[in-house]
Design an enzyme around this catalytic site. Structure first.
Site, PDB file in Angstrom:
ATOM      1  N   GLY A 119       0.915  -0.929  -0.068  1.00  0.00           N
ATOM      2  CA  GLY A 119      -0.089  -0.375   0.033  1.00  0.00           C
ATOM      3  C   GLY A 119       0.763   1.447  -0.249  1.00  0.00           C
ATOM      4  O   GLY A 119       1.402   0.984   0.301  1.00  0.00           O
ATOM      5  N   THR A 120       0.220   2.141  -0.890  1.00  0.00           N
ATOM      6  CA  THR A 120       1.296   3.990  -0.776  1.00  0.00           C
ATOM      7  C   THR A 120      -0.295   4.823  -0.268  1.00  0.00           C
ATOM      8  O   THR A 120      -0.878   4.668  -0.612  1.00  0.00           O
ATOM      9  CB  THR A 120       1.843   3.745  -2.233  1.00  0.00           C
ATOM     10  OG1 THR A 120       0.524   3.886  -3.183  1.00  0.00           O
ATOM     11  CG2 THR A 120       2.440   2.857  -2.252  1.00  0.00           C
ATOM     12  N   ASP A 122     -12.247   9.271   8.620  1.00  0.00           N
ATOM     13  CA  ASP A 122     -12.284   8.573   7.179  1.00  0.00           C
ATOM     14  C   ASP A 122     -12.368   7.427   6.397  1.00  0.00           C
ATOM     15  O   ASP A 122     -11.445   6.559   6.213  1.00  0.00           O
ATOM     16  CB  ASP A 122     -10.107   8.175   6.815  1.00  0.00           C
ATOM     17  CG  ASP A 122      -9.859   8.351   5.834  1.00  0.00           C
ATOM     18  OD1 ASP A 122     -10.374   9.474   4.510  1.00  0.00           O
ATOM     19  OD2 ASP A 122      -7.945   8.491   5.726  1.00  0.00           O
ATOM     20  N   PHE A 130       2.727  10.179   2.146  1.00  0.00           N
ATOM     21  CA  PHE A 130       4.200  10.061   2.368  1.00  0.00           C
ATOM     22  C   PHE A 130       4.066   8.750   3.039  1.00  0.00           C
ATOM     23  O   PHE A 130       5.524   8.650   4.134  1.00  0.00           O
ATOM     24  CB  PHE A 130       3.322  11.543   3.379  1.00  0.00           C
ATOM     25  CG  PHE A 130       2.886  11.144   4.015  1.00  0.00           C
ATOM     26  CD1 PHE A 130       1.735  12.540   3.402  1.00  0.00           C
ATOM     27  CD2 PHE A 130       2.765  10.753   5.365  1.00  0.00           C
ATOM     28  CE1 PHE A 130       0.405  12.489   4.438  1.00  0.00           C
ATOM     29  CE2 PHE A 130       2.025  10.781   6.192  1.00  0.00           C
ATOM     30  CZ  PHE A 130       0.572  11.787   5.907  1.00  0.00           C
ATOM     31  N   ARG A 172       4.306   4.498   3.169  1.00  0.00           N
ATOM     32  CA  ARG A 172       4.297   2.647   2.362  1.00  0.00           C
ATOM     33  C   ARG A 172       4.579   1.969   3.220  1.00  0.00           C
ATOM     34  O   ARG A 172       4.831   2.179   4.052  1.00  0.00           O
ATOM     35  CB  ARG A 172       6.010   2.810   1.289  1.00  0.00           C
ATOM     36  CG  ARG A 172       5.366   1.966   0.558  1.00  0.00           C
ATOM     37  CD  ARG A 172       6.924   2.368  -0.394  1.00  0.00           C
ATOM     38  NE  ARG A 172       7.205   2.674  -1.098  1.00  0.00           N
ATOM     39  CZ  ARG A 172       6.122   3.044  -3.285  1.00  0.00           C
ATOM     40  NH1 ARG A 172       6.623   1.072  -2.943  1.00  0.00           N
ATOM     41  NH2 ARG A 172       6.124   3.428  -3.754  1.00  0.00           N
TER      42      ARG A 172
END
Lengths: 396, 382
Positions: free
Chosen positions: B87-88, B209, B91, B93
């Site tokens: 996943g990235t 989120d 800012f 990883r």
């Protein structure tokens, strides 16, 4: 697709009180709302986020082709591909965020919105320019004036100046006062090297137009490049931190004002601080022109009111034209409506020879949804009603 | 020197410069205590996150009494082998990783989230990152929240060692299936309700989120909520209403396959949201419509989850909504209900349920000494 047919007659939004539109301010009133999750995918080159100009259609459903099909048990029967807008972006959505702001605490209430002098003429033109933009159209007058006052003049002294560059971080919103600006979009999502690096020209913006409003919400890469086309132009600019600070600050101040008003209402004296702030958040505002009736004697009582600004006069049918009482800022009336369904005992009218009257109000249903029946709250310390209501005895 | 020893085990598949050179320590760092380090590595190696869950109140009681979620001053990135990016973010990883220097067979794997200090500062996210670490530490142990086993830092980066969820993102399953049937949506929706109840009512935390991209599946197909970058401790429950709004949007996206408000232009989306008109497909059940409509109510003081009725508080009202009538909430919390999706996982380190990501690009700007002096105190909790 069908519109909601909600059991029970009213739609899911049927209970919505139109006294105050579901304003943008709601988003900003939460001092902790420094996050907005973007529905777009910034990683997708073609979908220039924030772009009113992007019209690429990227229906890229198959984000992970090459995978074996999943077990199908959780997949509903029926046609698979109905109902997707053909430009719906099926790829991952990145989360976006603005910087953390904390509301003004009383220790440092010295923050003042910056003010830059403008002529009446400029102000009215700026007001007209931004009035159609929904970020501004939902502001109350005070916040709108602060926001307009905070706009900074930015002269653009030559042709071919890049005001914003696609792909750069965006912190400013601009309104055009004079001159014209060309808008370019490069499908790569950013300016590329070479003569056509800015991409295609998609639009021109002239006086009264504006651009970059997404920057007022969060720091998203600019969706387009904007270049001046005349020898001399004038822009007005506003940065995100100032914009959000103004909205947050005025919402915060207003909530504190409501809380202090609510403290004065005996009927609500047993509320905890938390309950009071919950009520303060739920108050709606409404404005009345001089002479307009706020509540009418004999009507069923459904809401209670706090006078936020202006003056109101109380009349009773058995006293004719005599003003039996006056309300001023911070006074409250009609709170017995929270308790019973008795008709209003008097009329309250916005003072005929005063300015506009602003009231904050909350209906009985809204109150009960938040805190339950008022009777229970009153029982906490045996508030007897004292025979009346209102800031002073028994009128409404 | 110990760092050199572990450096030799360190394996950066793409020769990423940053990761090759940063086994140096923090400026104010003490020498590594090898004995303590070995203890911590043993703890990590034995850590088991899918055991019988603690009750929400046990988890909430006192995070310091728990062994998980404590910052380590001994661990270094060189103690881990980075296997594959899973996943990235802007800012961050996330790497599938395992403890370096032990046989690969049967080795436990983890998700190691690596954040570059310089990017955090550039994007003004220092507060959010601190919130994320401290939130994850406070909630470690909940059955449906990713467990942060430990965190550590070095000169350039911050690290969070998380349990690995081999099922991948719910997002991937949802996009492939287009939409979930009502039972699947109900099951995952109900697990989310338990998460929100815990975060809001026990911890006073708003997540802020919620979306299918941030929900992973563990090996049994139960949810794990990840990415607490925007989670925030809130006072007086003020601010939890946003999660109930997002929950309504999420259920809609489960059932329909796309969110109710969408446009290419984000500003247009905001206008649609403010208008607040949700359109329901004809086939959607009235219970589902009622739930979504009650959650996606623009005015927070009228929103399900945020309102009370007859002495029943916000979350309890959601749990008693007819849409969730068939849910046994206690059995659900204790993972006794079989998940509608069982991920295909061939072995512990199987990453085939995750997409492939490009290798990290070379770092353009480093974390300078000046920046370290100015900001390192902000990262002292790691």
């Amino acid at each position: 697709m069908a519109e909601s047919t909600f059991p029970g007659g009213s739609g899911p939004f049927g209970g919505f009180n139109s006294g105050r539109s579901p304003s943008m301010a709601n988003v900003h009133e939460d001092e902790e709302s420094d996050t907005i999750t973007s529905p777009t995918n910034t990683a997708s080159a073609a979908a220039a986020p924030g772009s009113p100009f992007a019209n690429s259609s990227n229906f890229s459903f198959n984000a992970s082709s090459g995978h074996s099909q999943p077990p199908s048990a959780f997949r509903p029967p029926g046609p698979d591909d109905q109902g997707f807008p053909n430009n719906y972006n099926m790829t991952r959505r990145t989360s976006v965020s603005a910087e953390s702001l904390t509301p003004t605490h009383h220790q440092d209430s010295n923050w003042k919105a910056p003010y830059h002098q403008k002529t009446e003429d400029q102000l009215s033109r700026l007001r007209a320019s931004v009035s159609s933009n929904f970020l501004f159209s939902h502001l109350d007058d005070d916040s709108a004036n602060l926001v307009l006052g905070a706009l900074v003049e930015k002269p653009i002294p030559a042709k071919d100046i890049k005001v914003i560059t696609q792909g750069d971080a965006g912190d400013y919103f601009y309104v055009v006062e004079r001159g014209a600006f060309d808008i370019y979009v490069n499908p790569a999502g950013h300016v590329t090297p070479g003569p056509d690096g800015m991409g295609q020209k998609v639009n021109t913006i002239g006086p009264g137009g504006s651009f970059g409003e997404l920057a007022l919400m969060y720091n998203a890469p600019r969706a387009a490049t904007v270049v001046s086309t005349e020898k001399e132009s004038t822009l007005w600019s506003l940065d995100r931190v100032t914009f959000r600070r103004i909205l947050m600050d005025s919402a915060f101040q207003r909530r504190r004002m409501y809380e202090s008003f609510l403290e004065e209402v005996p009927l609500l004296s047993t509320l905890t601080l938390y309950e009071r702030s919950k009520i303060a958040d739920a108050l709606d505002t409404q404005k009345f022109l001089p002479g307009a009736t706020i509540i009418r004697e004999g009507d069923p009582g459904e809401a209670f009111f706090i006078l936020e600004s202006g003056e109101a006069e109380v009349y009773k049918s058995d006293s004719g034209d005599t003003v039996v009482k006056r309300y001023k800022k911070g006074d409250y009336f009609g709170e017995l409506a929270l308790l019973d369904d008795k008709p209003r005992a008097a009329s309250v009218v916005a003072a005929k020879h005063g300015g506009e009257v602003k009231v904050a109000y909350l209906g009985k249903q809204g109150f009960q949804r938040l805190l339950g029946p008022v009777e229970g709250i009153m029982r906490r310390n045996d508030y007897s009603g004292g025979g009346g209501e209102g800031s002073a005895p028994a009128t409404t | 020197m110990a760092t050199a020893k572990f450096k030799s085990h360190f394996h950066a598949p793409h020769g990423h410069k940053l990761f090759r050179t940063n086994s140096s320590n923090l400026a104010n760092d003490k020498p590594i205590d090898e004995e303590q380090k070995q203890k911590e590595k043993n703890f990590i190696a034995c850590f088991e996150c899918n055991g019988p869950p603690l009750s929400p109140s046990q988890i909430a009681e006192n995070p310091r009494s728990k062994e998980v979620g404590v910052a380590s001053k001994q661990l270094r990135v060189g103690d881990f082998e980075l296997i594959k990016t899973i996943g990235t973010g802007t800012f961050a990883r996330v790497w599938l990783s395992r403890l370096a220097g032990s046989p690969k067979e049967g080795q436990k794997v983890f998700a190691l989230k690596i954040l570059r200090k310089v990017d955090i500062i550039r994007l003004k996210q220092v507060e959010h990152i601190k919130n994320e670490r401290n939130t994850l530490s406070a909630v470690a142990g909940h059955p449906f929240i990713t467990t942060m086993i430990t965190s550590f830092s070095d000169r350039d980066c911050l690290y969070m060692l998380l349990d690995y969820c081999p099922g991948g993102e719910v997002f991937t399953y949802l996009r492939r299936a287009r939409r979930f049937d009502e039972d699947t949506s109900r099951f995952y929706g109900a697990e989310i309700v338990l998460i929100l109840e815990f975060l809001h009512d026990m911890k006073g935390i708003a997540y802020r989120d919620l979306k299918p991209e941030n929900i992973l599946l563990d090996s049994e197909g139960h949810l794990k909520l990840v990415d607490f970058g925007f989670a925030k401790e809130i006072s007086n429950r003020h601010g939890t209403a946003v999660d109930w709004w997002a929950f309504g949007i999420l259920i809609y996206e489960f059932l329909v396959g796309q969110p109710p408000f969408w446009n290419q232009n984000p500003m247009k989306i905001y206008e649609l949201i403010i208008e607040g008109k949700v359109k329901y497909p004809q086939w959607m059940s009235s219970n589902a419509r009622d739930l979504i409509g009650s959650l996606c109510t623009v005015n927070p003081s009228q929103r399900l989850g945020n309102i009370s009725s007859g002495g029943v508080n916000g979350t309890a009202l959601v749990k008693s909504h007819p849409f969730f009538e068939t849910i046994d909430w206690d059995a659900l919390y204790h993972r006794r209900i079989k998940s509608p999706i069982i991920p295909k996982v061939k072995h512990a380190a199987d990453a085939s349920n995750f997409d492939n990501y490009d290798p990290p690009s070379e770092s353009q700007s480093g974390y300078s000494k000046d920046m370290a002096q100015k900001y390192d105190h902000e990262f002292k909790d790691f």
